[in-house]
Design an enzyme around this catalytic site. Structure first.
Site, PDB file in Angstrom:
ATOM      1  N   ARG A  54       0.827  -1.223   0.000  1.00 56.45           N
ATOM      2  CA  ARG A  54       0.000   0.000   0.000  1.00 56.45           C
ATOM      3  C   ARG A  54       0.850   1.257   0.000  1.00 56.45           C
ATOM      4  NH1 ARG A  54      -4.187  -3.120   3.898  1.00 56.45           N
ATOM      5  NH2 ARG A  54      -5.111  -4.215   2.124  1.00 56.45           N
TER       6      ARG A  54
ATOM      7  N   TYR B 272      -6.834  -1.383  -6.454  1.00 52.14           N
ATOM      8  CA  TYR B 272      -5.953  -2.542  -6.163  1.00 52.14           C
ATOM      9  C   TYR B 272      -5.159  -2.396  -4.866  1.00 52.14           C
ATOM     10  CZ  TYR B 272      -2.133  -0.366  -9.119  1.00 52.14           C
ATOM     11  OH  TYR B 272      -1.186   0.430  -9.684  1.00 52.14           O
ATOM     12  N   GLU B 273      -4.684  -3.547  -4.438  1.00 52.67           N
ATOM     13  CA  GLU B 273      -3.998  -3.695  -3.146  1.00 52.67           C
ATOM     14  C   GLU B 273      -4.850  -3.172  -1.989  1.00 52.67           C
ATOM     15  OE1 GLU B 273       0.251  -3.396  -3.079  1.00 52.67           O
ATOM     16  OE2 GLU B 273       0.360  -3.546  -5.261  1.00 52.67           O
ATOM     17  N   GLY B 274      -6.136  -3.505  -2.076  1.00 53.49           N
ATOM     18  CA  GLY B 274      -7.101  -3.068  -1.062  1.00 53.49           C
ATOM     19  C   GLY B 274      -7.827  -1.834  -1.549  1.00 53.49           C
TER      20      GLY B 274
END
Lengths: 261, 379
Positions: free
Chosen positions: B243, B362-364
């Protein structure tokens, strides 16, 4: 092979402005960079190091903040860095600068001394050749390329107005390099991480071999009489017309300016 | 408290800005237009150590820190978000979990090649039915003597087509849910492992986003990353680090859009003067810059916490949430200030707006970041 490269910190003149009243450079907020010709000289040294092994030393004369370009040189891959700084060197023109540098170079063993052709802040192209004269060494200026032939000789390609000159020169010698000679490498990330772990040797007047009268303001025969900014040209006039009409307009304008009768 | 960069970081910033401007920016429009993975840029980055910034020197890395790494992703993304995410996925999602969870043998085997950029890394967690709900994994790993047999597929995998090493996740015990997931390292060319369809995306179009397919892939047990059934924790920790990378990417996109807009508004004339002279333009720019600088502070703070080895999950979630939403807002305003020209591909801001959107996903997703942040407040 021992190579020494002279480098200089200069204001990035592509971003510089001139004070219209005083005619001096406004240096506030202008980034300082390694002089482009010097950087190509350094790249030339590092290529020799990559190809056949060499010990590369960089030397700069300048105020304390010039340390930055020595760290940059470490991050590019040099082995040793020397910072020449002393109040006695202040106010130096090219002659006094070259005396100070030559004084330091008398203390270093080298086969090849590389300088940039000229610095973008002064554009004199004098320091390299002057150093060669002080040290009584052969010099080749305006270098585009250099190859080590082994056995203490170099083959050099020198840029001249009509083309190129190929020369074979014996070490030790002095060369000045053009920024068009190569495209300098980037600092490596690992080199940057280590750059401030390495020692920069700080040398003053006591560390070098030079006559004090040749240094600083006293040793500088040049003085700046006046600095001024070249006036801006007004915007040109643009005509989008056929060729015949364009020729007529140009002739008319030239006659108005009394360039043609 | 000191907000200034270290001397090394100042030098690093000088190098990476120069590199981005001269090597990355000239390719950005073409990479987007042709959906082309910029492999030549990866080779140039590898040569100077950008593919291994936070990897220790003992494993062939540059020995830098996460602040430098975030600065690299920021500066690359300011000119080309595709290039930014290639570095981010490689570093945060593949090299980092191997560095943090690998055995000494795994570190020796993979890190030098990843750090030198000889190998590119990727990460496979997401599946068609397991996005935010990562526990819904269908990919299985079944023990078979000294091996595990992997079956299943992964989707939306960044770098997939060009990677050599993949950190992937599979169910080793379906009955245990998140406690039945294990991480593995898979190498390109392993029999039964193949790359499936390539996605056609709205933005970051040069990053090769593909499906990974596992058909009876036999992996020796030494390819297990971390302990059996501990994969979910590895995935979540890896994403915490990731993140920071994506937040840095979003930050870069926003800064890139500001840089383009400042140049444009000084040149573009309407009603007889540059549009920079209108107060609307000035106020928009002020808001864009303030929010972007706030993103930068959050990104650097999270990266610095990771460097200090103190817990940073919430900081990572905050910087990702804020930087991504700021990137979307700033690029939207950048297109608006460019007017009709901003909507065309003659100017890079429409690309930046398309690139910005993925950083909220993306990535949460931003929603997941809000879950992470509020869960910590209410615990």
């Amino acid at each position: 092979m021992n190579i020494v490269v002279c480098i200089k910190q200069v204001p990035d003149t592509t971003e510089i402005k001139i004070d219209p009243k005083t005619g001096t450079l406004i240096r506030d907020g202008v980034p300082s960079i390694m002089n482009p010709d010097d950087k190509s000289g350094l790249e030339m040294a590092l290529q020799l190091k990559d190809e056949q092994g060499a010990h590369v030393t960089v030397i700069t004369m300048g105020p304390p903040q010039a340390d930055l370009i020595l760290r940059e040189a470490y991050a590019m891959g040099v082995d040793r860095a020397i910072h020449l700084t002393d109040r006695k060197f202040a106010g130096a023109d090219t002659l006094a600068t070259s005396h100070a540098l030559a004084g330091a170079l008398r203390k270093i063993d080298f086969d090849l001394l590389i300088t940039g052709r000229q610095a973008i802040d002064g554009d004199t192209a004098q320091v390299g050749p002057q150093i060669a004269e002080h040290l009584d060494l052969p010099q080749v200026s305006y270098l585009e390329d250099l190859k080590f032939d082994g056995d203490k000789t170099f083959t050099m390609k020198r840029h001249i107005e009509e083309g190129y000159q190929m020369l074979q020169v014996e070490a030790p010698c002095v060369v000045t390099v053009l920024s068009s000679a190569n495209s300098p490498r980037y600092m490596s990330v690992g080199g940057i991480v280590d750059a401030y772990q390495k020692e920069v040797e700080v040398w003053g007047f006591n560390e070098i071999e030079v006559d004090e009268k040749d240094l600083g303001l006293k040793g500088s025969p040049t003085s700046v009489h006046k600095a001024f900014a070249r006036g801006l040209k007004p915007a040109g006039e643009l005509y989008e017309v056929e060729t015949d009409e364009a020729v007529g307009i140009i002739i008319k304008k030239l006659k108005e300016k009394f360039i043609l009768n | 408290m000191d907000f200034s960069l270290t001397k090394e970081q100042v030098l690093f910033q000088q190098m990476i800005k120069d590199f981005a401007e001269r090597e990355v920016k000239p390719l950005a429009a073409e990479v987007d237009e042709q959906e082309r993975f910029p492999i030549e840029t990866v080779e140039k980055m590898a040569k100077i150590g950008i593919m291994g910034i936070p990897i220790p020197k003992q494993y062939g890395g540059a020995g830098g820190n996460n602040v430098m790494y975030s600065m690299a992703v920021e500066e690359l993304s300011a000119v080309c978000a595709t290039t930014g995410v290639i570095v981010s996925a490689h570093t945060s999602l593949c090299a980092a979990p191997i560095m943090e969870n690998g055995t000494e043998a795994q570190k020796q085997k993979y890190l030098p090649k990843l750090a030198s950029g000889e190998w590119i890394g990727a990460f496979g967690l997401t599946e068609p039915n397991a996005g935010t709900d990562a526990a819904g994994q269908q990919t299985t790993a079944v023990e078979d003597g000294d091996n595990y047999i992997i079956n299943g597929s992964k989707i939306f995998i960044t770098n997939a087509e060009f990677a050599h090493v993949y950190v992937i996740f599979a169910m080793t015990d379906k009955s245990k849910g998140t406690r039945g997931i294990t991480a593995f390292i898979v190498e390109k060319g392993t029999p039964g492992f193949s790359i499936g369809k390539k996605e056609k995306k709205m933005g970051i179009r040069g990053s090769a986003t593909c499906e990974l397919i596992f058909e009876n892939v036999v992996l020796p047990k030494e390819n297990m990353l971390g302990k059996l059934n501990k994969g979910f924790g590895i995935a979540m920790k890896t994403l915490d680090g990731g993140r920071i990378g994506i937040a840095a990417q979003a930050l870069g996109i926003a800064q890139g859009a500001i840089n383009e807009t400042v140049r444009y508004v000084k040149e573009r004339k309407q009603f007889g003067r540059p549009i920079s002279g209108f107060q609307n333009t000035q106020f928009q720019l002020a808001d864009m810059n303030t929010k972007t600088e706030a993103s930068r502070m959050l990104v650097r703070k999270a990266a610095n916490k990771k460097d200090q080895k103190v817990p940073y999950s919430v900081d990572a979630a905050m910087c990702k949430l804020y930087a991504a939403e700021t990137a979307m807002e700033v690029t939207n305003k950048a297109v608006q200030l460019h007017g009709g020209y901003g909507y065309t591909r003659e100017y890079p801001v429409e690309r930046m707006m398309r690139d910005a959107k993925i950083t909220e996903i993306y990535e949460g997703t931003s929603e997941v970041q809000r879950m992470v942040i509020s869960a910590n407040m209410l615990k």
